[in-house]
Write a protein that holds these residues in place. Structure first.
Motif, PDB file in Angstrom:
ATOM      1  N   ALA A 204       5.250  -1.023  -0.712  1.00 10.51           N
ATOM      2  CA  ALA A 204       5.571   0.340  -1.133  1.00 10.51           C
ATOM      3  C   ALA A 204       5.762   0.392  -2.642  1.00 10.51           C
ATOM      4  CB  ALA A 204       6.840   0.813  -0.438  1.00 10.51           C
ATOM      5  N   VAL A 205       6.507  -0.586  -3.162  1.00  8.10           N
ATOM      6  CA  VAL A 205       6.773  -0.575  -4.607  1.00  8.10           C
ATOM      7  C   VAL A 205       5.481  -0.718  -5.392  1.00  8.10           C
ATOM      8  CG1 VAL A 205       7.836  -1.901  -6.466  1.00  8.10           C
ATOM      9  CG2 VAL A 205       9.154  -1.374  -4.410  1.00  8.10           C
TER      10      VAL A 205
ATOM     11  N   GLY B 165       3.521   2.352  -5.172  1.00 11.00           N
ATOM     12  CA  GLY B 165       4.178   3.357  -6.005  1.00 11.00           C
ATOM     13  C   GLY B 165       3.859   3.159  -7.477  1.00 11.00           C
ATOM     14  N   ILE B 166       3.920   1.921  -7.924  1.00 13.65           N
ATOM     15  CA  ILE B 166       3.589   1.641  -9.328  1.00 13.65           C
ATOM     16  C   ILE B 166       2.156   2.044  -9.632  1.00 13.65           C
ATOM     17  CG2 ILE B 166       3.203  -0.232 -10.985  1.00 13.65           C
ATOM     18  CD1 ILE B 166       5.633  -1.638  -9.687  1.00 13.65           C
ATOM     19  N   ALA B 167       1.266   1.719  -8.708  1.00 12.38           N
ATOM     20  CA  ALA B 167      -0.141   2.058  -8.913  1.00 12.38           C
ATOM     21  C   ALA B 167      -0.306   3.573  -9.026  1.00 12.38           C
ATOM     22  CB  ALA B 167      -0.973   1.519  -7.750  1.00 12.38           C
TER      23      ALA B 167
ATOM     24  N   MET C  19       7.844   5.228   4.588  1.00 14.35           N
ATOM     25  CA  MET C  19       8.339   4.548   3.376  1.00 14.35           C
ATOM     26  C   MET C  19       7.261   4.497   2.287  1.00 14.35           C
ATOM     27  SD  MET C  19      10.358   1.014   3.160  1.00 14.35           S
ATOM     28  CE  MET C  19      11.483   0.735   1.838  1.00 14.35           C
ATOM     29  N   ILE C  20       6.102   4.134   2.720  1.00  9.36           N
ATOM     30  CA  ILE C  20       4.997   4.066   1.752  1.00  9.36           C
ATOM     31  C   ILE C  20       4.694   5.457   1.197  1.00  9.36           C
ATOM     32  CG2 ILE C  20       2.527   3.597   1.529  1.00  9.36           C
ATOM     33  CD1 ILE C  20       2.936   1.323   3.510  1.00  9.36           C
ATOM     34  N   VAL C  21       4.793   6.437   2.103  1.00  8.91           N
ATOM     35  CA  VAL C  21       4.533   7.819   1.664  1.00  8.91           C
ATOM     36  C   VAL C  21       5.550   8.229   0.598  1.00  8.91           C
ATOM     37  CG1 VAL C  21       4.396  10.196   2.420  1.00  8.91           C
ATOM     38  CG2 VAL C  21       3.538   8.393   3.896  1.00  8.91           C
ATOM     39  N   ILE C  22       6.817   7.852   0.820  1.00 11.60           N
ATOM     40  CA  ILE C  22       7.868   8.186  -0.151  1.00 11.60           C
ATOM     41  C   ILE C  22       7.569   7.517  -1.494  1.00 11.60           C
ATOM     42  CG2 ILE C  22      10.312   7.920  -0.694  1.00 11.60           C
ATOM     43  CD1 ILE C  22      10.785   8.053   2.362  1.00 11.60           C
TER      44      ILE C  22
ATOM     45  N   LEU D   2      -3.041  -6.156   0.046  1.00 14.97           N
ATOM     46  CA  LEU D   2      -2.324  -5.557  -1.098  1.00 14.97           C
ATOM     47  C   LEU D   2      -2.742  -6.198  -2.418  1.00 14.97           C
ATOM     48  CD1 LEU D   2      -0.112  -3.556  -1.880  1.00 14.97           C
ATOM     49  CD2 LEU D   2       1.489  -5.461  -1.787  1.00 14.97           C
ATOM     50  N   THR D   3      -2.833  -7.530  -2.452  1.00 16.46           N
ATOM     51  CA  THR D   3      -3.193  -8.240  -3.680  1.00 16.46           C
ATOM     52  C   THR D   3      -4.553  -7.782  -4.190  1.00 16.46           C
ATOM     53  OG1 THR D   3      -2.235 -10.062  -2.454  1.00 16.46           O
ATOM     54  CG2 THR D   3      -2.957 -10.512  -4.698  1.00 16.46           C
ATOM     55  N   ILE D   4      -5.472  -7.710  -3.266  1.00 16.08           N
ATOM     56  CA  ILE D   4      -6.823  -7.295  -3.684  1.00 16.08           C
ATOM     57  C   ILE D   4      -6.804  -5.858  -4.190  1.00 16.08           C
ATOM     58  CG2 ILE D   4      -9.116  -6.720  -2.807  1.00 16.08           C
ATOM     59  CD1 ILE D   4      -8.942  -9.217  -1.107  1.00 16.08           C
TER      60      ILE D   4
END
Lengths: 245, 126
Positions: free
Chosen positions: A13-14, A17-19, B1-4, B56-58
């Motif tokens: 999420a963080v 969010g940063i992106a 959570m990701i949406v927030i 996520l890394t990619i």
């Protein structure tokens, strides 16, 4: 296992969010730039057109710059000219003043002497002879002597002696009178002269000095020396020329 | 959570971006190409989520590296006096459309499946 999953989720999420933050930041900055630079005309142009335009503007700028420099140099020229004009004007003014002084067109004052001659003509002397009146020759000689002694300004009974002054005798015998600058003057004759007081005095007294001679003839004569008090009025008449070109 | 997180990131970025100093017009090309690259990464990420191979890394490396690389390429193009950013633009926008197509297909298929299921249920009930 559950906690690990949660941690991963938080990291995800963080980072996302940063992106998002970076993306929106750059996007809005760009929006702002595009909104603020309202140069649609330039945007619509091709690069070659822009080059032509730019070179034109450059040329115009150079021309204007040349004009500007031209004008500036002219202005500085005018300024120097004006300054020199002022100087000449000042010079002319001082010259004019000096000339006026020399011509007797101004009141002047300074060191000098005052000669007062009282005509005792007609009085009987002890040996039976009568005293001869002061005539124009005496005055002329005194004035001439004073000028010779370096007098810078002379007046006779407040008539300023200038270049065209006349000291003239009108009539004859007892009815004669003396005229200076066309004005009749009578005794006592007051001759004021500005110059070195000692030189002036010595020119009219002593052996051959006309004042002493007149004293010897029986007239009353006093000489007053003054350091700075002598005031001589300006020539009252007008200097008109008719034959001078 | 990701949406927030996404919402917070977007709002913060918008606020700071509005209040940021205006950059010179000369550099706006770089920003524009960076924006396009980032958007391309976002759509790529969404596609990979749908395909269930999201990493996520990619995603993050792609997000930033694409932006920075596109800026570098644009700079190089300016130095070489050739508009390389056009090529980058074509690639990014092309990929964006491909990804959008994939996303669209995914949701349309899902929707069609749902409708078919509903119809089937109704048939069974009746």
């Amino acid at each position: 296992m559950k906690i690990k999953m949660k941690k991963e989720k938080i990291v995800m999420a963080v980072t996302i969010g940063i992106a998002c933050f970076a993306l929106m930041l750059v996007m809005f900055m760009q929006f702002k730039v595009v909104r603020q630079t309202d140069i649609t005309a330039i945007e619509d142009m091709r690069e070659s057109d822009l080059r032509v335009e730019l070179s034109e503007w450059n040329q115009k700028y150079e021309e204007l710059n040349a004009q500007y420099e031209d004008v500036m140099s002219k202005i500085s020229e005018y300024q120097t000219e004006q300054e020199s004009d002022e100087k000449t004007a000042q010079l002319l003014e001082t010259e004019l003043e000096q000339l006026n002084e020399a011509l007797g067109m101004t009141n002047v004052e300074g060191e000098g002497i005052i000669i007062v001659l009282e005509d005792k003509g007609g009085t009987q002397l002890s040996d039976g002879e009568t005293v001869k009146s002061i005539n124009i020759e005496d005055l002329l000689i005194i004035v001439n002597d004073l000028f010779a002694a370096g007098a810078e300004a002379i007046s006779v009974n407040d008539q300023r002696i200038v270049a065209m002054s006349d000291i003239f005798n009108i009539g004859s015998g007892d009815n004669s009178f003396i005229r200076v600058n066309g004005e009749r003057i009578t005794s006592p004759y007051i001759i004021k002269a500005i110059g070195n007081q000692n030189y002036l005095e010595s020119a009219v007294i002593g052996k051959g000095g006309r004042v002493d001679v007149l004293k010897g003839l029986g007239h009353e004569a006093t000489i007053e020396k003054s350091n700075k008090k002598i005031e001589i009025e300006k020539y009252n008449g007008t200097i008109s020329t008719k034959y001078l070109n | 959570m990701i949406v927030i997180a996404i919402l917070i990131g977007c709002i913060l970025g918008a606020i700071i971006g509005i209040n940021a100093p205006v950059i010179p017009y000369t550099y706006s090309t770089f920003l524009a190409i960076a924006v396009v690259a980032a958007l391309d990464s976002v759509f790529g990420g969404i596609t990979s989520v749908l395909k269930k191979n999201f990493d996520l890394t990619i995603f993050i490396t792609g997000f930033f590296c694409n932006s920075i690389l596109s800026i570098a390429l644009t700079y190089l193009g300016q130095r070489l006096n050739i508009d390389i950013y056009l090529a980058a633009l074509v690639v990014f926008v092309g990929r964006m459309f491909t990804n959008l197509t994939i996303i669209r297909r995914y949701y349309v298929e899902k929707w069609v499946e749902k409708r078919a299921e509903k119809a089937k249920k109704a048939q069974e009930e009746s």
